[in-house]
Every structure is written in structure tokens, then in C-alpha cells.
Design a protein around this motif. Structure first.
Motif, PDB file in Angstrom:
ATOM      1  N   GLU A  40       0.801  -1.221   0.000  1.00 35.29           N
ATOM      2  CA  GLU A  40       0.000   0.000   0.000  1.00 35.29           C
ATOM      3  C   GLU A  40       0.837   1.276   0.000  1.00 35.29           C
ATOM      4  O   GLU A  40       0.343   2.352  -0.326  1.00 35.29           O
ATOM      5  CB  GLU A  40      -0.927   0.021   1.227  1.00 35.29           C
ATOM      6  N   GLY A  41       2.100   1.164   0.444  1.00 38.23           N
ATOM      7  CA  GLY A  41       2.940   2.344   0.542  1.00 38.23           C
ATOM      8  C   GLY A  41       2.775   3.099   1.849  1.00 38.23           C
ATOM      9  O   GLY A  41       3.389   4.141   2.050  1.00 38.23           O
ATOM     10  N   CYS A  42       1.948   2.568   2.762  1.00 38.10           N
ATOM     11  CA  CYS A  42       1.717   3.238   4.038  1.00 38.10           C
ATOM     12  C   CYS A  42       1.186   2.228   5.043  1.00 38.10           C
ATOM     13  O   CYS A  42       0.630   1.184   4.670  1.00 38.10           O
ATOM     14  CB  CYS A  42       0.717   4.382   3.868  1.00 38.10           C
ATOM     15  N   VAL A  43       1.346   2.547   6.327  1.00 39.34           N
ATOM     16  CA  VAL A  43       0.870   1.641   7.376  1.00 39.34           C
ATOM     17  C   VAL A  43       0.559   2.451   8.624  1.00 39.34           C
ATOM     18  O   VAL A  43       1.255   3.408   8.951  1.00 39.34           O
ATOM     19  CB  VAL A  43       1.919   0.542   7.665  1.00 39.34           C
ATOM     20  N   ASP A  44      -0.500   2.068   9.304  1.00 40.87           N
ATOM     21  CA  ASP A  44      -0.890   2.702  10.561  1.00 40.87           C
ATOM     22  C   ASP A  44      -0.014   2.141  11.680  1.00 40.87           C
ATOM     23  O   ASP A  44      -0.035   0.949  11.959  1.00 40.87           O
ATOM     24  CB  ASP A  44      -2.365   2.411  10.851  1.00 40.87           C
ATOM     25  N   CYS A  45       0.770   3.010  12.315  1.00 41.40           N
ATOM     26  CA  CYS A  45       1.688   2.589  13.383  1.00 41.40           C
ATOM     27  C   CYS A  45       1.210   3.084  14.746  1.00 41.40           C
ATOM     28  O   CYS A  45       2.004   3.210  15.687  1.00 41.40           O
ATOM     29  CB  CYS A  45       3.094   3.103  13.096  1.00 41.40           C
ATOM     30  N   SER A  46      -0.063   3.374  14.878  1.00 41.51           N
ATOM     31  CA  SER A  46      -0.589   3.972  16.102  1.00 41.51           C
ATOM     32  C   SER A  46      -0.308   3.119  17.326  1.00 41.51           C
ATOM     33  O   SER A  46       0.008   3.637  18.397  1.00 41.51           O
ATOM     34  CB  SER A  46      -2.100   4.194  15.976  1.00 41.51           C
ATOM     35  N   TYR A  47      -0.429   1.826  17.182  1.00 39.55           N
ATOM     36  CA  TYR A  47      -0.322   0.977  18.369  1.00 39.55           C
ATOM     37  C   TYR A  47       1.082   1.023  18.965  1.00 39.55           C
ATOM     38  O   TYR A  47       1.266   0.791  20.163  1.00 39.55           O
ATOM     39  CB  TYR A  47      -0.784  -0.447  18.036  1.00 39.55           C
ATOM     40  N   ALA A 170       7.177   8.173   0.806  1.00 38.75           N
ATOM     41  CA  ALA A 170       6.983   9.394   0.015  1.00 38.75           C
ATOM     42  C   ALA A 170       7.325   9.194  -1.455  1.00 38.75           C
ATOM     43  O   ALA A 170       6.980  10.044  -2.282  1.00 38.75           O
ATOM     44  CB  ALA A 170       7.813  10.534   0.600  1.00 38.75           C
ATOM     45  N   GLU A 171       7.972   8.086  -1.790  1.00 40.85           N
ATOM     46  CA  GLU A 171       8.247   7.783  -3.197  1.00 40.85           C
ATOM     47  C   GLU A 171       6.957   7.422  -3.928  1.00 40.85           C
ATOM     48  O   GLU A 171       6.841   7.627  -5.138  1.00 40.85           O
ATOM     49  CB  GLU A 171       9.229   6.608  -3.303  1.00 40.85           C
ATOM     50  N   ARG A 172       5.987   6.879  -3.199  1.00 41.23           N
ATOM     51  CA  ARG A 172       4.766   6.361  -3.835  1.00 41.23           C
ATOM     52  C   ARG A 172       3.492   6.993  -3.314  1.00 41.23           C
ATOM     53  O   ARG A 172       2.434   6.836  -3.942  1.00 41.23           O
ATOM     54  CB  ARG A 172       4.690   4.843  -3.642  1.00 41.23           C
ATOM     55  N   CYS A 173       3.545   7.675  -2.182  1.00 45.43           N
ATOM     56  CA  CYS A 173       2.325   8.207  -1.569  1.00 45.43           C
ATOM     57  C   CYS A 173       2.478   9.666  -1.184  1.00 45.43           C
ATOM     58  O   CYS A 173       3.576  10.130  -0.891  1.00 45.43           O
ATOM     59  CB  CYS A 173       1.983   7.419  -0.296  1.00 45.43           C
ATOM     60  N   ARG A 404      -6.417  -2.011  -5.182  1.00 47.72           N
ATOM     61  CA  ARG A 404      -5.443  -0.930  -5.006  1.00 47.72           C
ATOM     62  C   ARG A 404      -5.284  -0.083  -6.252  1.00 47.72           C
ATOM     63  O   ARG A 404      -5.069   1.120  -6.182  1.00 47.72           O
ATOM     64  CB  ARG A 404      -4.079  -1.508  -4.617  1.00 47.72           C
ATOM     65  N   GLY A 405      -5.354  -0.729  -7.413  1.00 45.54           N
ATOM     66  CA  GLY A 405      -5.138  -0.008  -8.668  1.00 45.54           C
ATOM     67  C   GLY A 405      -6.201   1.016  -8.983  1.00 45.54           C
ATOM     68  O   GLY A 405      -6.032   1.820  -9.901  1.00 45.54           O
ATOM     69  N   LEU A 406      -7.302   1.010  -8.238  1.00 47.52           N
ATOM     70  CA  LEU A 406      -8.386   1.955  -8.488  1.00 47.52           C
ATOM     71  C   LEU A 406      -8.208   3.257  -7.722  1.00 47.52           C
ATOM     72  O   LEU A 406      -8.935   4.224  -7.950  1.00 47.52           O
ATOM     73  CB  LEU A 406      -9.727   1.325  -8.101  1.00 47.52           C
ATOM     74  N   ARG A 407      -7.255   3.310  -6.809  1.00 46.61           N
ATOM     75  CA  ARG A 407      -7.048   4.510  -6.006  1.00 46.61           C
ATOM     76  C   ARG A 407      -6.592   5.686  -6.864  1.00 46.61           C
ATOM     77  O   ARG A 407      -5.862   5.511  -7.839  1.00 46.61           O
ATOM     78  CB  ARG A 407      -6.013   4.251  -4.914  1.00 46.61           C
ATOM     79  N   TYR A 408      -7.000   6.865  -6.472  1.00 46.13           N
ATOM     80  CA  TYR A 408      -6.634   8.090  -7.187  1.00 46.13           C
ATOM     81  C   TYR A 408      -5.131   8.349  -7.068  1.00 46.13           C
ATOM     82  O   TYR A 408      -4.542   8.182  -6.001  1.00 46.13           O
ATOM     83  CB  TYR A 408      -7.399   9.280  -6.606  1.00 46.13           C
ATOM     84  N   LYS A 414       1.729   9.531  -7.756  1.00 49.55           N
ATOM     85  CA  LYS A 414       1.682   9.091  -6.370  1.00 49.55           C
ATOM     86  C   LYS A 414       0.240   8.885  -5.909  1.00 49.55           C
ATOM     87  O   LYS A 414      -0.664   9.603  -6.312  1.00 49.55           O
ATOM     88  CB  LYS A 414       2.371  10.114  -5.453  1.00 49.55           C
ATOM     89  N   LYS A 415       0.065   7.897  -5.057  1.00 47.76           N
ATOM     90  CA  LYS A 415      -1.256   7.639  -4.490  1.00 47.76           C
ATOM     91  C   LYS A 415      -1.576   8.716  -3.459  1.00 47.76           C
ATOM     92  O   LYS A 415      -0.788   8.975  -2.546  1.00 47.76           O
ATOM     93  CB  LYS A 415      -1.267   6.259  -3.837  1.00 47.76           C
ATOM     94  N   LEU A 416      -2.712   9.375  -3.626  1.00 47.83           N
ATOM     95  CA  LEU A 416      -3.115  10.441  -2.705  1.00 47.83           C
ATOM     96  C   LEU A 416      -3.965   9.839  -1.590  1.00 47.83           C
ATOM     97  O   LEU A 416      -4.967   9.173  -1.850  1.00 47.83           O
ATOM     98  CB  LEU A 416      -3.904  11.515  -3.443  1.00 47.83           C
TER      99      LEU A 416
END
Length: 460
Positions: A40-47, A170-173, A404-408, A414-416
Motif C-alpha cells: 500500500e505504501g503506508c501503514v498505521d503505526c498507532s499501536y 513518500a516515493e509512492r504516496c 489498489r489499482g483503483l485509487r486516485y 503518487k497515491k493520494l
């Protein structure tokens, strides 16, 4: 580089070097962070990044029979000294010759960052810097491994940053924080003006960690028993389906009442998606997902493609798996006798609801997912400007489906990604525009709940 950062980066290198002889550590970081970063190019690290306590890991690990519970014993003092950390790991975990459970992996990673758990800003900054440093150390190995499997979508390198507890490449998102309704609307308006040949759809997730999948894909049991759930609901609640004329009608009705289906709810209204990103899980980061498709690719409720994919739940898992395997075997449709036989059965089912259907089913159509604009014959769909993505057999043994390929994507490819932080304020703003539970859920019980909460604690 500041001295403390140099120290953290040195510690990160030592940890990853140790992980080469203790691969359970690298597997834990991969499963929790790496897989999502690669895909996905990103991950939630909240925990990890939030200032939380030890939770119940000690008792949960102990009840599971895991010796890792000792990491959370009082005698095991956590330390910012990497040498002490590795000594504890060696003494308690050593060289594990088995795969850790998801709970063990989560607890192990959480424990590594415990020395930095504090509401103190410098401590949080250290934790963030340390996590990014560790991920950067693991990244080359992950990328090399991933490149051999997913060459078309593989990243070549990662440039990791953090915003609101989300770590992203930041290379992809490109991450945008929604902090006001007006700013969000301006962003969406600008996106729509940039490409008039496409149509934008939106979906709100109250938790950033939620996967972009239809509900049927969220449980192996649901996937295996899709046809049983479909048939059983019709049998048990026959009167509720009396007006349904097509397979898609049945699916829409089932979706409305919460049965897992291969439909994914989306909306044409960005404010509706923002509401759903804010309306629950107030402490978690939410997300508004922007999806795009060519206007010409939109399908309507009566389309043949919609009719074909909507008929898939009628068949059992064995049939769908065989059909999927036939679709990916590389044999042309007209030269594949097994596919011809399976497709004929599917076509017969479609024709039972649509006598005018021409029984020609392409393999490509079965593997696709399509944007569907349904009939506006449902009050909730009308109020929410609702549409659907109808998912086909997908990309994983007939039961996966990558959307994933449908994301803007922006002008640079870059995926927004829109993330949502202060949900309470945004919900208040949305209410000023009459976007609330009462307007989006017009059933009387939902309207009554909205009114009750609106006046709760009022002096009037």
C-alpha cells in the motif's frame, strides 16, 4: 545528524543484524509493518507510536502458553540500551524454531519500543525516529524479496515519513490531513477539474488499518460459504426479496441488511465518505479513500457484466475455484472445454433472471471488478449518493480481489491518501451541512437515535 539520532540508527542496525540469526524478529516487523508498506505504501503505526501502557500482553501471552509473556514480567526491565534489549531477547526468546502467532509478534514489537513509551514529546520523537530507522534497515531485504513476486508494482526504494502516526513511503504516496471540511472540499474540487474524463468515487474508513475489500473477502469462512449465506437468507426472509428481479437486486438487499457480499459501498459525495471516516472509533486515525475510473467504464444495474458477476454467489466455493483456475490457465476461451462447461452453467443462471442475456462470458470479465450505479430505489442509497464496486473472482485462488489499482493518483503518479484526525470537530462541521446520521440513515430508528444524542444534556 543529531547525536541521539545517530545512536538510534546505530541501535536499529544492531537489532536488524541480530534478526538475521533470529528471523522471528524480522518476520514480526514484516507482518506488522513491511507487508502493508510494500503493498500500500503506508501503514498505521498507532499501536506503537501512541503513548499507551503495556495493556494485557502478560496475561494474554501466558494464557496462550507463550514463553514471551516473560518479556512483560516485572523482572524484565525495558531499556533504551540496545545491548540490554538484545540480552533479554536472547535469554527469553532465543532462536525460535517456529513461527510466532500474530499476538506474539504484536507483543514482541510493542515491547521493543516500551522504553520510549511516554507522553513526553522528546520520547515520542525518539520512538518515531527509531521505528523509521528499523524499517529502513529491513526495507532492502523486503524489497528484494517482494520484487521477485510482484515485479510490476514493486518499489525500488523507500523514503519513509510519518504523519499522525501513519508511516508512508513518500516515493509512492502523498498524505493529506483533513482538518476542515472547506479545505477538503477545495482539494476534491481541484482533483475533479484536473481530469474530466474520469469520475471520482469515495469511501470512508473509521480506521486507517481497514483493508479496501468487500465484506465477503474479510473472512475465509464467509468466502467458503458465500453461496450458503446467500441462499439461506433468501429462504429465511423470502418476503424481503419479493421485489427482487435480478441477482444484483438480491445482493443490494443483502448488503443493506449487513450480510457479507462481494459489493463494496462507495459514494459520489465526498462529504458522505468523510462522515463515515469520522462517525466511529474516535481515537483512531480515519481515512477517506478516493477511487477513480473512466466515465465510459461505468456500468449500470442492467449491464451484462453486472449480471455475470452478481450471479457468482449462487455457486459453491468449489465451482468458483475451478472457474477461477480456468480463467488464469492461459488457454483461449474457445479452446478450453472445462471453461466452456463452467461458463455455460454460469450463463444459464444469469439467463434465468435475464432471458435476453447473450451467453458469451469472457474470462477477463470474471476476473474484473466493476463500478455499478444501482437503481435509485432504496432510500438509503438515495440519501448517501450510493454506488457499488462489484468484485469478481479476483487474484487469489478465486477469492482475493485487489482494488489498489483503483485509487486516485496525482499528476506525479503518487497515491493520494486523505487521513482524518480530529473527528469530533469534523462531525460538527458536517452537521452544519446536514450531513449526519439522520440525513444518511433515513430509517426512523436511526433518526430517533440522532435526535436523542443531539439533545442529550441540553438544558432546554
Amino acid at each position: 545528524m543529531e547525536k541521539y539520532k545517530e545512536s538510534l540508527h546505530s541501535d536499529a542496525r544492531q537489532l536488524t543484524i541480530y534478526a538475521r540469526t533470529s528471523p522471528y524478529i524480522s518476520r514480526a516487523f514484516y507482518h506488522i509493518f513491511g507487508k502493508k508498506l510494500l503493498e500500500e505504501g503506508c501503514v498505521d503505526c498507532s499501536y506503537v507510536l501512541k503513548a499507551l501502557g503495556k495493556g494485557s500482553y502478560y496475561s494474554r501471552l501466558n494464557s496462550q502458553g507463550s514463553n514471551l509473556y516473560k518479556l512483560y514480567a516485572k523482572s524484565c526491565m525495558t531499556s533504551e540500551n540496545i545491548e540490554i534489549t538484545l540480552e533479554y531477547l536472547e535469554a527469553i526468546a532465543g532462536n525460535q524454531d517456529r513461527n510466532l502467532s500474530p499476538l506474539e509478534e504484536e507483543a514482541l514489537v510493542y515491547w521493543i519500543f516500551l522504553p520510549y513509551t511516554s507522553t513526553n514529546t522528546p520520547k515520542r520523537e525518539k520512538k518515531k525516529e527509531y521505528l523509521i530507522a528499523i524499517l529502513n534497515c529491513f526495507a532492502p531485504e523486503w524489497i528484494e524479496k517482494y520484487n521477485g513476486i510482484n515485479e510490476e508494482s514493486s518499489p525500488k526504494q523507500m523514503d519513509l515519513h510519518e504523519k499522525n502516526n501513519i508511516i508512508y513511503d513518500a516515493e509512492r504516496c502523498e498524505l493529506e490531513l483533513i482538518d476542515s471540511v472547506s479545505g477538503y472540499v477545495k482539494d476534491i474540487s481541484r482533483m475533479k477539474q484536473q481530469d474530466t474524463g474520469r469520475i471520482l468515487y469515495f469511501r470512508g474508513h473509521s480506521r486507517f488499518s481497514y483493508a479496501l475489500l468487500p465484506s465477503i473477502k474479510r473472512s475465509p469462512g464467509w468466502q467458503e460459504n458465500e453461496n450458503r449465506m446467500y441462499q439461506e437468507l433468501i429462504i429465511r426472509c423470502a418476503s424481503d426479496f419479493a421485489q427482487c428481479q435480478s441477482h444484483l437486486d438480491y445482493l443490494v438487499e443483502m448488503q443493506h441488511y449487513g450480510l457479507p457480499t462481494r459489493l463494496l459501498d462507495i459514494t459520489e459525495n465526498p462529504l458522505v465518505a468523510l462522515y463515515f471516516a469520522c462517525c466511529s472509533s474516535p481515537e483512531d486515525v480515519g481515512e477517506v479513500i478516493v477511487l477513480q475510473t473512466q466515465i465510459a467504464a461505468m456500468k449500470y444495474a442492467k449491464s451484462d457484466t453486472a449480471a455475470i458477476l452478481a450471479a457468482l454467489p449462487v455457486f459453491d466455493a468449489s465451482f468458483r475455484t475451478k472457474l477461477y483456475e480456468s480463467c488464469i490457465n492461459g488457454i483461449p476461451e474457445e479452446e478450453d472445454p472445462e471453461y466452456i462447461s463452467l461458463a455455460a452453467k454460469l450463463a444459464g443462471e444469469v439467463k434465468s433472471k435475464n432471458p435476453g442475456f447473450e451467453p458469451r462470458i469472457k474470462k477477463k470479465a470474471l476476473l474484473s471488478h466493476v463500478f455499478i450505479m444501482p437503481l435509485r430505489n432504496n432510500r438509503r442509497i438515495i440519501k448517501q449518493d450510493g454506488s457499488f464496486i462489484l468484485c469478481g473472482l479476483g487474484d487469489g485462488n478465486g477469492e482475493g480481489n485487489s482494488l489498489r489499482g483503483l485509487r486516485y493518483r496525482n499528476e506525479s503518479g503518487k497515491k493520494l491518501i486523505f487521513i482524518v484526525g480530529n473527528k469530533e470537530n469534523l462531525l460538527h462541521e458536517l452537521d452544519q451541512f446536514s450531513v449526519n446520521k439522520a440525513s444518511l440513515f433515513p430509517e426512523i430508528d436511526d433518526v430517533a437515535e440522532y435526535i436523542k444524542l443531539k439533545y442529550n444534556g441540553s438544558d432546554k
